[in-house]
Scaffold this motif. Structure first.
Motif, mmCIF file in Angstrom:
data_model
loop_
_atom_site.group_PDB
_atom_site.id
_atom_site.type_symbol
_atom_site.label_atom_id
_atom_site.label_comp_id
_atom_site.label_asym_id
_atom_site.label_seq_id
_atom_site.Cartn_x
_atom_site.Cartn_y
_atom_site.Cartn_z
ATOM 1 N N UNK A 72 0.825 -1.212 0.000
ATOM 2 C CA UNK A 72 0.000 0.000 0.000
ATOM 3 C C UNK A 72 0.857 1.258 0.000
ATOM 4 N N UNK A 73 1.992 1.226 0.666
ATOM 5 C CA UNK A 73 2.911 2.373 0.607
ATOM 6 C C UNK A 73 3.321 2.635 -0.840
ATOM 7 N N UNK A 81 1.877 10.468 -7.355
ATOM 8 C CA UNK A 81 2.722 10.945 -8.443
ATOM 9 C C UNK A 81 4.107 11.353 -7.984
ATOM 10 N N UNK A 82 4.659 12.311 -8.682
ATOM 11 C CA UNK A 82 6.061 12.682 -8.465
ATOM 12 C C UNK A 82 6.241 13.878 -7.538
ATOM 13 N N UNK A 83 5.157 14.354 -6.946
ATOM 14 C CA UNK A 83 5.266 15.518 -6.056
ATOM 15 C C UNK A 83 6.240 15.232 -4.919
ATOM 16 N N UNK A 84 7.046 16.233 -4.591
ATOM 17 C CA UNK A 84 7.937 16.119 -3.435
ATOM 18 C C UNK A 84 7.097 16.128 -2.166
ATOM 19 N N UNK A 115 10.176 5.417 -0.539
ATOM 20 C CA UNK A 115 9.219 5.910 -1.533
ATOM 21 C C UNK A 115 9.034 7.419 -1.465
ATOM 22 N N UNK A 116 9.065 7.991 -0.274
ATOM 23 C CA UNK A 116 8.734 9.407 -0.102
ATOM 24 C C UNK A 116 9.867 10.231 0.502
#
Length: 406
Positions: A72-73, A81-84, A115-116
C-alpha cells in the motif's frame, strides 16, 4: 480506527484521487498512519477495527502483514505521483503494532522512507501495550528509526484495569517508560482513561501520580466512551456496571489538569498535555491543523486535499485487494469548502493556539459573544483576535462547538 465504515461514494480501483485533492500537494504537511489490526485479546471498551487470532480467520496473518502494508505504501507513491512529499510524521497505531516483530515495523518505515523520504527530524511513533515490549524490542525499534512511543497505561489501579479488560499489571507501564528511555527514545507518552465504572477520585489521582512519576514527556487523558456493540456496553445494559456520569467526568478532568499542571505539563489540546513544545505529538497536530496523510491498513482513513477515503475493513479483504494490484479503498467523500471550514473550527478550537476570530462565520458571531460572556474563552486571546478556550471552556468544548456550527 473505528470498526464501522461510513457510507460514501465508490472509490476507483486504481486509487486515483480527484484533481482537487492533488492541487497544492506538498504545500501542506504530509504524514503516514499505519494501522496494525492485531490484538491478543479484545478490551471490553474497544470499538476499533482490531482482531484477535480467533477472530482473524483465513486469508490474513501477522507473518505477511508487513509485506501487504508495504504494497500500500508503494500504491500511495503511484497515486500521489512525483510531487515532493517529505514525510513529517509516521504513526503506527492499532490494535497493538508491537505484536509484530520490531523488524517488520522497521521494514514498513523503511519503505515509507524509500518511496517518499522522511524529513530530517521526522517524528516516528508507535503505540504499544506495556506488556507487548521488552528492552530488546524497544532497542530494536529505536535502531530502526522510531523516536517516540505511546504506551496504553489507562489506569494504575488493578480493579479499574479489570473493568476495562486490560491485562497488564499496574506497575508495568512505568517500567516500560524507563525501558524506552534507556533504549534512547526522546519522547514517551502515557495514555490514561478516566470515568471507568468503579473508579473513585482517589483511584484517578493515583493513576495520574503514577504516570507523572514514570517521567513521560506527554500524557493523554480521555474520558471513557461507552461504544455500542462492546462488552462494556452490554454489561452496562444488563445493569452489571453503572453508566459513566458526565459530572464525574468533568471533576476527573479538573483533577487531571490540576495535577499535570503542578508537575510541569501544559495542555495543548483538550485531552493532551506535554512538558514542552517539543514533546507535543506532531502527528496528531497534523490531523488537527488540516494536513494531509495516507493511512495504511484495513479500515484506515486517509485525507489528502479535502478528499477522505477509507479502506476495506477485514485484513483478508485488504490483503486480497493489494495482491491483485487493486486499491484497498472501500469508499470516499470529497468535502465541500463549507464542510472543511466547519471541521477546521471543530479541531483548531480544541488547541491552545485556538481559532482566528476573523475566520468565524458571520452567523456564529452571537454564539462567540455568548461564549466570551460565559467565561468559555480567554479574554486576552480574544483581544488579540483569537478564540482560545478557558479551563471551563475545555470542559464545555463539545457544546460550544455545536453552538458555533449550528
Amino acid at each position: 480506527m473505528p470498526s464501522t465504515l461510513p457510507d460514501g461514494d465508490p472509490a476507483p480501483p486504481s486509487g486515483e484521487l480527484p484533481a482537487t485533492a492533488l492541487r497544492g500537494l506538498g504545500e501542506r504537511p504530509f504524514g503516514f498512519y499505519v494501522h496494525v489490526p492485531f490484538c491478543v485479546t479484545r478490551c471490553g471498551y474497544c470499538d476499533f477495527n482490531t482482531y484477535t487470532a480467533a477472530e482473524l480467520g483465513p486469508g490474513a496473518s501477522h507473518r505477511d502483514y508487513a509485506d501487504t502494508a508495504i504494497e500500500e505504501v508503494r500504491l500511495a507513491r503511484r497515486v500521489l505521483g512525483t510531487a515532493e512529499l517529505p514525510v513529517e510524521t509516521v504513526f503506527f497505531g492499532g490494535g497493538t503494532p508491537t505484536l509484530l516483530p520490531a523488524r517488520d515495523l522497521a521494514r514498513i518505515l523503511k519503505a515509507i522512507d524509500e518511496e517518499f523520504g522522511l524529513r530530517p527530524g521526522a517524528e516516528v511513533t508507535t503505540e504499544a501495550n506495556p506488556e507487548s515490549v521488552d528492552p530488546a524490542y524497544l532497542a530494536e525499534l529505536r535502531a530502526g528509526g522510531f523516536n517516540r512511543v505511546s504506551f496504553g497505561m489507562q489506569s494504575a489501579r488493578e480493579h479499574v484495569l479489570k473493568v476495562l479488560d486490560r491485562h497488564h499489571t499496574p506497575g508495568r507501564a512505568a517500567q516500560a517508560v524507563h525501558e524506552a528511555r534507556t533504549a534512547g527514545f526522546q519522547h514517551v507518552n502515557l495514555d490514561l482513561i478516566y470515568s471507568t465504572p468503579g473508579e473513585s477520585d482517589d483511584d484517578w489521582r493515583a493513576s495520574l501520580e503514577a504516570a507523572i512519576a514514570a517521567g513521560p514527556d506527554h500524557v493523554s487523558a480521555y474520558s471513557l466512551i461507552v461504544e455500542e456493540g462492546t462488552r462494556l456496553a452490554a454489561r452496562i445494559r444488563r445493569g452489571e456496571l453503572p453508566m459513566p456520569d458526565d459530572d464525574v467526568a468533568a471533576d476527573r478532568y479538573l483533577i487531571a489538569d490540576e495535577l499535570l499542571a503542578k508537575a510541569g505539563y501544559a495542555w495543548y489540546e483538550v485531552s493532551n498535555w506535554a512538558t514542552s513544545e517539543a514533546g507535543r505529538c506532531r502527528h496528531n497536530l497534523l490531523y488537527w491543523t488540516g494536513g494531509d496523510w495516507w493511512a495504511v491498513g484495513p479500515g484506515a482513513h486517509s485525507h489528502v486535499g479535502g478528499t477522505r477515503w477509507w479502506n476495506v475493513k477485514h485484513p483478508a479483504a485488504y490483503a486480497q485487494r493489494l495482491a491483485q494490484g487493486v486499491s484497498p479503498a472501500h469508499a470516499r467523500e470529497v468535502l465541500e469548502d463549507a464542510d472543511r471550514e466547519v471541521e477546521r473550527l471543530m479541531l483548531e478550537l480544541r488547541l491552545i493556539t485556538g481559532f482566528p476570530l476573523g475566520d468565524v462565520a458571520t452567523g456564529a458571531r452571537p454564539a462567540v459573544a455568548r461564549a466570551l460572556g460565559d467565561g468559555l474563552l480567554e479574554p486576552e486571546a480574544f483581544k488579540a483576535g483569537r478564540m482560545v478556550l478557558t479551563l471551563r471552556g475545555r470542559l464545555l468544548a463539545d457544546a460550544l462547538i455545536r453552538d458555533l456550527t449550528l
